[in-house]
Design an enzyme around this catalytic site. Structure first.
Site, PDB file in Angstrom:
ATOM      1  N   HIS A 302      78.746 100.561 -14.724  1.00 12.23           N
ATOM      2  CA  HIS A 302      78.957 100.086 -13.084  1.00 12.23           C
ATOM      3  C   HIS A 302      79.476 101.058 -12.336  1.00 12.23           C
ATOM      4  O   HIS A 302      80.505 102.127 -12.985  1.00 12.23           O
ATOM      5  CB  HIS A 302      79.576  98.840 -13.399  1.00 12.23           C
ATOM      6  CG  HIS A 302      79.515  97.995 -12.158  1.00 12.23           C
ATOM      7  ND1 HIS A 302      80.241  98.181 -10.934  1.00 12.23           N
ATOM      8  CD2 HIS A 302      78.654  96.770 -11.873  1.00 12.23           C
ATOM      9  CE1 HIS A 302      79.920  97.198  -9.963  1.00 12.23           C
ATOM     10  NE2 HIS A 302      78.922  96.402 -10.686  1.00 12.23           N
ATOM     11  N   ASP A 359      74.420  91.992 -16.093  1.00  9.12           N
ATOM     12  CA  ASP A 359      73.156  91.782 -16.114  1.00  9.12           C
ATOM     13  C   ASP A 359      72.857  92.000 -17.712  1.00  9.12           C
ATOM     14  O   ASP A 359      71.607  91.669 -18.065  1.00  9.12           O
ATOM     15  CB  ASP A 359      72.200  92.539 -15.260  1.00  9.12           C
ATOM     16  CG  ASP A 359      71.804  92.235 -13.795  1.00  9.12           C
ATOM     17  OD1 ASP A 359      72.089  91.237 -13.903  1.00  9.12           O
ATOM     18  OD2 ASP A 359      72.098  93.008 -12.979  1.00  9.12           O
TER      19      ASP A 359
HETATM   20  N1  CMC Z   1      72.695 104.515 -19.770  1.00 10.70           N
HETATM   21  C1  CMC Z   1      72.932 105.789 -19.930  1.00 10.70           C
HETATM   22  N2  CMC Z   1      73.785 106.771 -19.242  1.00 10.70           N
HETATM   23  C2  CMC Z   1      74.310 106.071 -18.028  1.00 10.70           C
HETATM   24  C3  CMC Z   1      74.342 104.500 -17.928  1.00 10.70           C
HETATM   25  C4  CMC Z   1      73.472 103.959 -18.577  1.00 10.70           C
HETATM   26  N3  CMC Z   1      73.265 102.544 -18.298  1.00 10.70           N
HETATM   27  N4  CMC Z   1      75.044 104.316 -16.663  1.00 10.70           N
HETATM   28  C5  CMC Z   1      75.564 105.798 -16.316  1.00 10.70           C
HETATM   29  N5  CMC Z   1      75.157 106.614 -17.279  1.00 10.70           N
HETATM   30  C6  CMC Z   1      75.775 108.167 -17.354  1.00 10.70           C
HETATM   31  C7  CMC Z   1      74.867 108.905 -16.270  1.00 10.70           C
HETATM   32  O1  CMC Z   1      73.855 109.845 -16.930  1.00 10.70           O
HETATM   33  C8  CMC Z   1      76.010 109.850 -15.819  1.00 10.70           C
HETATM   34  O2  CMC Z   1      76.096 110.765 -17.047  1.00 10.70           O
HETATM   35  P1  CMC Z   1      76.759 112.396 -16.937  1.00 10.70           P
HETATM   36  O3  CMC Z   1      78.221 112.240 -16.261  1.00 10.70           O
HETATM   37  O4  CMC Z   1      76.561 112.889 -18.055  1.00 10.70           O
HETATM   38  O5  CMC Z   1      75.828 112.754 -15.737  1.00 10.70           O
HETATM   39  C9  CMC Z   1      77.420 109.027 -16.129  1.00 10.70           C
HETATM   40  O6  CMC Z   1      77.049 108.146 -16.824  1.00 10.70           O
HETATM   41  C10 CMC Z   1      77.805 108.671 -14.743  1.00 10.70           C
HETATM   42  O7  CMC Z   1      76.432 107.713 -14.041  1.00 10.70           O
HETATM   43  P2  CMC Z   1      76.276 107.630 -12.611  1.00 10.70           P
HETATM   44  O8  CMC Z   1      74.738 107.525 -12.693  1.00 10.70           O
HETATM   45  O9  CMC Z   1      76.903 108.663 -12.003  1.00 10.70           O
HETATM   46  O10 CMC Z   1      77.030 106.165 -12.503  1.00 10.70           O
HETATM   47  P3  CMC Z   1      76.807 105.466 -10.798  1.00 10.70           P
HETATM   48  O11 CMC Z   1      78.095 104.873 -10.567  1.00 10.70           O
HETATM   49  O12 CMC Z   1      76.058 106.456  -9.960  1.00 10.70           O
HETATM   50  O13 CMC Z   1      75.586 104.283 -11.519  1.00 10.70           O
HETATM   51  C11 CMC Z   1      74.824 102.253 -12.258  1.00 10.70           C
HETATM   52  C12 CMC Z   1      75.827 103.117 -11.500  1.00 10.70           C
HETATM   53  C13 CMC Z   1      75.124 100.972 -12.401  1.00 10.70           C
HETATM   54  C14 CMC Z   1      73.576 102.538 -11.162  1.00 10.70           C
HETATM   55  C15 CMC Z   1      74.449 103.067 -13.529  1.00 10.70           C
HETATM   56  O14 CMC Z   1      75.479 102.769 -14.623  1.00 10.70           O
HETATM   57  C16 CMC Z   1      73.098 102.459 -14.157  1.00 10.70           C
HETATM   58  O15 CMC Z   1      72.027 103.162 -13.754  1.00 10.70           O
HETATM   59  N6  CMC Z   1      73.159 101.313 -15.240  1.00 10.70           N
HETATM   60  C17 CMC Z   1      71.942 100.848 -15.603  1.00 10.70           C
HETATM   61  C18 CMC Z   1      71.420  99.831 -14.465  1.00 10.70           C
HETATM   62  C19 CMC Z   1      72.208  98.640 -14.456  1.00 10.70           C
HETATM   63  O16 CMC Z   1      72.486  98.047 -15.565  1.00 10.70           O
HETATM   64  N7  CMC Z   1      72.465  98.287 -13.110  1.00 10.70           N
HETATM   65  C20 CMC Z   1      73.100  96.950 -13.113  1.00 10.70           C
HETATM   66  C21 CMC Z   1      74.398  97.068 -12.461  1.00 10.70           C
HETATM   67  S1  CMC Z   1      75.289  95.518 -12.300  1.00 10.70           S
HETATM   68  C22 CMC Z   1      74.707  94.598 -11.221  1.00 10.70           C
HETATM   69  C23 CMC Z   1      74.735  94.949 -10.009  1.00 10.70           C
HETATM   70  O17 CMC Z   1      75.764  94.605  -9.292  1.00 10.70           O
HETATM   71  O18 CMC Z   1      73.599  95.570  -9.455  1.00 10.70           O
END
Ligand code: CMC
Length: 425
Positions: A302, A359
């Site tokens: 998140h 989720d």
């Molecule tokens: N699985 C594997 N790796 C992950 C995941 C994941 N679900 N989420 C983040 N990472 C890794 C990402 O690859 C990155 O690694 P590195 O630093 O080595 O490059 C690090 O963690 C930081 O990730 P980010 O993409 O910069 O984080 P963000 O804050 O931009 O994204 C997120 C947040 C929710 C989009 C992401 O965690 C994600 O894609 N999660 C899976 C989708 C999901 O479950 N979304 C629902 C969110 S809750 C409901 C809502 O309110 O929308």
């Protein structure tokens, strides 16, 4: 008043500092470009406060979520979704008289214009319900245009909340080819939604209390989450003074993506895939960690919560309650629990502070309720609607609101001369 100093290109600039009621600190850079020629760069707005807001407080480090000051744990277990709608939109819990009038209004406005039924007929049978929901919500603008008075706005807010659940249930009925069912005024929001989906003109449907309660909880947990992607979209579109229904349709489309509200559908699809491949969740986690595979553990991570998502804790319990009540064994739940346990003990997830989000378990509850996977994000949208409305209303009433118009750092070609077609290779 506190201020911060920024030294840039040998010159010092004073930035006013704003402190929120929970001690959050923001450096005010609104005059920075005019004074220094520089803008701030923050892709994904992770460090940018786009507004002041009284609605929702989140402390991502401590796992705190409050609506209008009330802890989510109390609201999710003690309140009704419709009173949380009122709280979010109007700022206070309704008294008994206000609540009775509110429920009466929601009931009166829950029917949809008979002409709109023709739209349902026009969609292909396999249309994604989010496409139908966003189109139908936008189409409400054509039927209820009056928004130039405060009374017009109040009425349209009521119409939107009341009709959205009817539209959602009709969308489901359309997908299975059954006649639509209309809401019953004495039922709660959650019970009406389930009844409109599962009752038929010839067979009544007694809504089980456990399912009603679980759905009520889920809707409350989704009701607002401050400046997330879909809410920021609502504010972005609303800042041009676009109509309420158009702004909500924009929010619905922002929510649809798999990184946001579409994650609940993506989680179930992921669990199914692991199950079909023999249930080897460890192999799947390995793929997730191998960035080349481009696979994410859906339902994990998140932008704001870096310790735990308080909503996920409540949902996990609701999932157990629902499955126990139904007496259903869901192998996906076992895979989900194994995945969660393994991920929480794995350095990859620990180092990146990745925890189950709201989720991770919500899809399991929806599926146990018999809701088709494509409808999951529709349920999220129904839950988030009061939050979007509250944020839209707050923005509309805030004299500091200006049309949203971020800047950019241009990285393209510098000026060059056009080459006519006959001189190109
Ligand atoms: N699985 C594997 N790796 C992950 C995941 C994941 N679900 N989420 C983040 N990472 C890794 C990402 O690859 C990155 O690694 P590195 O630093 O080595 O490059 C690090 O963690 C930081 O990730 P980010 O993409 O910069 O984080 P963000 O804050 O931009 O994204 C997120 C947040 C929710 C989009 C992401 O965690 C994600 O894609 N999660 C899976 C989708 C999901 O479950 N979304 C629902 C969110 S809750 C409901 C809502 O309110 O929308």
């Amino acid at each position: 008043m506190k201020s911060a100093k920024l030294v840039f290109d040998g010159k010092e600039y004073e930035l006013p500092v704003e402190v929120g009621t929970e001690g959050e600190v923001g450096l005010d850079i609104t005059k920075l470009r005019a004074q220094s020629g520089a803008i701030t760069l923050d892709p994904g707005y992770a460090n940018t406060g786009s507004c002041r807001s009284d609605i929702t407080f989140i402390d991502g480090e401590a796992g705190i979520l409050r609506y209008r000051g009330y802890p989510i744990e109390q609201l999710a277990t003690q309140a009704m979704f419709s009173e949380v709608c009122y709280l979010l939109i109007y700022g206070e819990l309704p008294n008994k008289e206000q609540f009775a009038a509110w429920r009466r209004g929601l009931s009166q406005h829950s029917f949809i214009h008979e002409d709109m039924l023709k739209f349902f007929e026009g969609f292909p049978t396999n249309a994604h319900p989010m496409a139908i929901l966003s189109s139908m919500i936008c189409a409400l603008s054509a039927y209820y245009p009056l928004e130039h008075t405060e009374e017009g706005v109040r009425l349209n807010i009521m119409r939107l909340l009341a009709k959205a659940k009817t539209i959602a249930a009709f969308t489901y009925k359309k997908s299975i080819g059954q006649p639509v069912m209309y809401p019953i005024s004495s039922y709660s929001y959650a019970a009406n939604l389930l009844r409109m989906m599962y009752a038929t003109p010839s067979e009544p449907y007694e809504v089980p209390k456990v399912l009603e309660n679980a759905l009520n909880t889920l809707l409350i947990l989704h009701a607002d989450h401050e400046q997330n992607c879909s809410t920021s979209t609502v504010r972005m579109v609303g800042s041009s003074q676009a109509r309420l229904f158009a702004c909500m349709a924009a929010g619905i489309n922002g929510l649809w993506g798999p990184l946001h509200g579409g994650a609940n559908q993506a989680v179930i699809e992921m669990l199914e895939e692991i199950k079909e491949q023999g249930g080897d969740y460890k192999k799947f986690l390995q793929q997730v960690k191998d960035k080349k595979a481009g696979v994410r553990l859906m339902g994990f991570g998140h932008r704001v919560y870096k310790n735990f998502d308080p909503r996920a804790k409540i949902i996990k319990k609701a999932a157990d309650d629902v499955l126990n009540h139904i007496g259903m064994e869901d192998p996906s739940l076992d895979i989900a629990k194994n995945l969660e346990e393994a991920a929480l003990a794995d350095d990859y997830f620990v180092e990146r502070k990745l925890y189950p989000n709201v989720d991770f378990y919500s899809g399991i509850i929806y599926r146990a309720m018999g809701i088709p996977v494509e409808m999951f994000t529709v349920f999220f949208a129904l839950g988030r609607l009061p939050g979007w409305i509250a944020q839209w209303k707050e923005m509309r009433e805030d004299p500091a609101t200006r049309i949203h118009r971020p800047r950019q750092i241009y990285t393209g070609a510098t000026q060059r001369d056009f080459v006519p077609m006959d001189q190109r290779s």
